[in-house]
Design an enzyme around this catalytic site. Structure first.
Site, PDB file in Angstrom:
ATOM      1  CG  ASP A   1      -1.736   1.351   1.349  1.00 50.27           C
ATOM      2  OD1 ASP A   1      -2.670   1.516   0.356  1.00 50.27           O
ATOM      3  OD2 ASP A   1      -1.629   1.813   2.288  1.00 50.27           O
TER       4      ASP A   1
ATOM      5  CD  GLU B   1      -2.166   2.860  -3.496  1.00 53.87           C
ATOM      6  OE1 GLU B   1      -2.900   3.543  -3.828  1.00 53.87           O
ATOM      7  OE2 GLU B   1      -1.767   2.512  -2.545  1.00 53.87           O
TER       8      GLU B   1
ATOM      9  CG  ASP C   1      -7.142   3.847  -2.538  1.00 54.00           C
ATOM     10  OD1 ASP C   1      -7.603   4.192  -1.374  1.00 54.00           O
ATOM     11  OD2 ASP C   1      -6.050   3.444  -2.608  1.00 54.00           O
TER      12      ASP C   1
ATOM     13  CG  ASN D   1     -10.302   7.194  -0.787  1.00 55.37           C
ATOM     14  OD1 ASN D   1     -10.643   7.229   0.557  1.00 55.37           O
ATOM     15  ND2 ASN D   1      -9.085   6.918  -1.171  1.00 55.37           N
TER      16      ASN D   1
END
Length: 613
Positions: free
Chosen positions: A261, A298, A392, A396
């Site tokens: 991550d 990532e 995400d 998000n």
């Protein structure tokens, strides 16, 4: 030399315990039986380690660590927390009757990822509950499960990025035995398994690492809390802890890779960075295991050194999650230009993403107000994991809307075609393949009121750049979590069923056609026709050619093809009635320099085979 951390059962009713606590005067294991508490002191080793082999400590036994006789804590390398992040740890037997002895993992270029949040993928919200759905995923053509973090977090509702015990499998997901069962079941079906791990920070609640030693640094900070100490004093031991964690997932759980991550939030100025050392150690383990092990970080830094080979000055990771493809597609199909989408919205962004992996490769970024990234021109498409949705990019958003809820059905099919005809490794977010409409929102189950308020305020600040109307759902409300659970039965009916069929058809073409299987970026070109709104992605491998011609606008476009060779055949058009579209006006065998009428928001795949080449 690697130090194995935590409690490792050795057999014969004996367990070895090891803890790193360089500033403590004593470290004691307290075994907590039904009727008694037994204290066993650990012996000091060099560089702040404490360890001992303790007879009578067996799998299933609960224990805590006493620091300097009075501070009671769970084991930082606990393998299982049967109750909470604050409670006792449990000794775990790592042996398991594996049936995957012939499994040798899949090569990187064969990976088609399916990202799963274990808590919302099924109503049960467990790792075992995923197993009955594996056959359907495998028949669709998925080849790799990408599990969101399973390390122990507080409560039962969390994305997993608030984990505080990196070695322990979340108790509400079923614990370590359940993860082994899932991995074994995946391998039996030819599916690889990648686990998301978090090495840039730990969550705030139940985070006791600082009581043991200088795991954190004040020199840097992440958006989510203190940064881990990977380059300061005592950082060798911190690195050992997290490298042992990575290798433990691979060795003890037979995982095929790790998704790391947000590595742009791992701060390390050392000459031999932690991420390089991690890649080296994972590479050594892969050689011992006789199979590839994939590291998939990532990063939003657009830094190709991450995936460049170490002899060429890189860090040596297998492939990276890359956002520019997503941002290019999303901004074109939704029209959104807020926040980081300010950097996207033109067809040339998509052209560049398709040909080079990064759009921002050292050019000026209006959103960041500076130049961003470097070139990845020498990299292969197999080194980029791309997506049109992921946790995400959906979660998000203020309301957690999926792409299928933001664009028309025809555009949703176009997005599927772009993803699966791209020269990269595609990732599908759970439910995306049938157009799931349930949101994926941010949710937690923290126990501290002050922390909850900080999370709520933090989310509001994150959304400020996007200027979305309304108020975000309360992440602590159980209904916020419950509303995210997939309705798997949707995929059997109506347009949901149609979209699922289209994904299967696209994956089948991708796996069976040489030009789509070849991920070399020097074997493709992106051509513009009529306007920037119509693009042709041309890919080839020896005598096999495929063209993906796409219309990024809602209106029909008359397009003049500019295709090499002869004998082009229409393979699939997302506007076909088979896919609940308005119908296709494209002939089965279009002329390579002829004109076609391309429906709005559609993609057609054409193929030409020259068997003499």
């Amino acid at each position: 030399m690697r130090k194995r951390m935590g409690a490792r059962y050795l057999g014969k009713e004996t367990t070895r315990f090891r803890v790193w606590a360089p500033f403590r005067n004593s470290v004691v294991v307290r075994l907590e039986g039904k009727n008694q508490r037994e204290l066993m002191a650990l012996s000091p080793e060099e560089r702040g380690y404490w360890s001992a082999e303790i007879p009578g400590a067996c799998p299933g036994d609960s224990y805590v660590i006493l620091l300097d006789d009075d501070l009671v804590r769970p084991d930082p390398a606990s393998r299982y927390q049967p109750d909470t992040v604050h409670g006792p740890s449990e000794v775990v037997d790592t042996s398991y009757p594996w049936s995957d002895g012939s499994w040798a993992n899949l090569p990187l270029e064969d990976l088609i990822f399916y990202e799963i949040h274990p808590g919302t993928f099924t109503p049960q919200g467990t790792l075992r509950a995923i197993i009955p759905r594996l056959d359907e995923l495998a028949s669709m053509g998925v080849t790799c499960l990408n599990l969101m973090p399973a390390a122990q977090f507080p409560g039962g509702r969390n994305w997993g990025y608030d984990g505080v015990l990196p070695f322990a499998v979340q108790n509400t997901y079923g614990g370590p035995r359940a993860l082994r069962e899932l991995v074994d079941a995946c391998h039996a079906r030819g599916l690889a398994v990648v686990l998301d791990v978090v090495y840039n920070h730990l969550g705030p609640e139940g985070n006791y690492l600082a009581d043991f030693g200088p795991y954190f640094t004040e020199q840097y900070a992440t958006p989510w809390g203190p940064a881990l100490n990977f380059d300061g004093a005592y950082s060798d031991e911190v690195r050992n802890f997290f490298i042992d964690n990575a290798l433990t997932w691979i060795e003890d759980f037979h995982l095929d890779g790790l998704r790391l991550d947000a590595v742009h939030a791992i701060f390390d100025m050392s000459a031999r960075p932690f991420l390089q050392e991690l890649a080296t150690e994972v590479g050594h383990l892969a050689l011992r295991l006789g199979k590839p092990v994939h590291l998939l970080p990532e990063s939003d830094a657009n830094d190709s050194r991450l995936i460049r080979e170490q002899p060429l000055g890189g860090l040596g990771h297998s492939a990276q999650w890359a956002d520019d493809f997503h941002h290019s597609v999303h901004s074109l199909l939704t029209g959104e230009r807020q926040g980081y989408y300010l950097d996207f919205g033109c067809a040339w962004h998509l052209k560049k993403a398709l040909t080079q992996g990064y759009v921002y490769d050292g050019i000026y970024s209006p959103y960041r107000r500076r130049r961003h990234g470097n070139s990845a021109k020498d990299r292969s498409g197999r080194q980029f994991v791309v997506y049109t949705q992921n946790h995400d990019q959906v979660g998000n958003r203020m309301q957690g809307e999926r792409l299928s809820g933001l664009i028309p059905f025809e555009a949703d099919k176009l997005a599927a075609g772009l993803l699966l005809s791209s020269p990269f490794l595609p990732l599908i977010f759970m439910g995306q393949e049938y157009g799931e409409t349930a949101p994926f929102r941010f949710f937690v189950s923290h126990g501290d009121d002050w922390l909850l308020e900080a999370v709520r305020e933090g989310r509001k600040r994150e959304f400020a750049a996007f200027d979305w109307p309304g108020e975000p759902p309360d992440p602590q409300d159980p209904e916020t979590f419950a509303g995210c659970v997939l309705d798997w039965d949707k995929r059997r009916n109506g347009r949901y069923h149609t979209l699922a069929g289209l994904y299967s058809a696209l994956i089948r073409l991708r796996r069976n056609i040489p030009a789509l299987r070849d991920l070399r970026l020097d074997r493709l070109a992106v051509l513009g026709a009529n306007s920037d709104a119509v693009l042709t992605l041309l890919r080839w491998s020896h005598g096999d050619r495929v063209a993906a011609v796409c219309n990024l606008t809602p209106e029909e476009e008359e397009v003049r093809l500019e295709l090499p060779g002869t004998d082009w055949t229409r393979l699939l058009h997302t506007s076909d009635r088979e896919w609940d579209g308005p119908g296709s006006a494209i002939p089965d065998h279009p002329e390579p320099n002829g004109r076609i009428k391309l429906a709005g928001y559609s993609l057609v795949l054409l193929r030409s085979v020259n068997r003499e080449l």
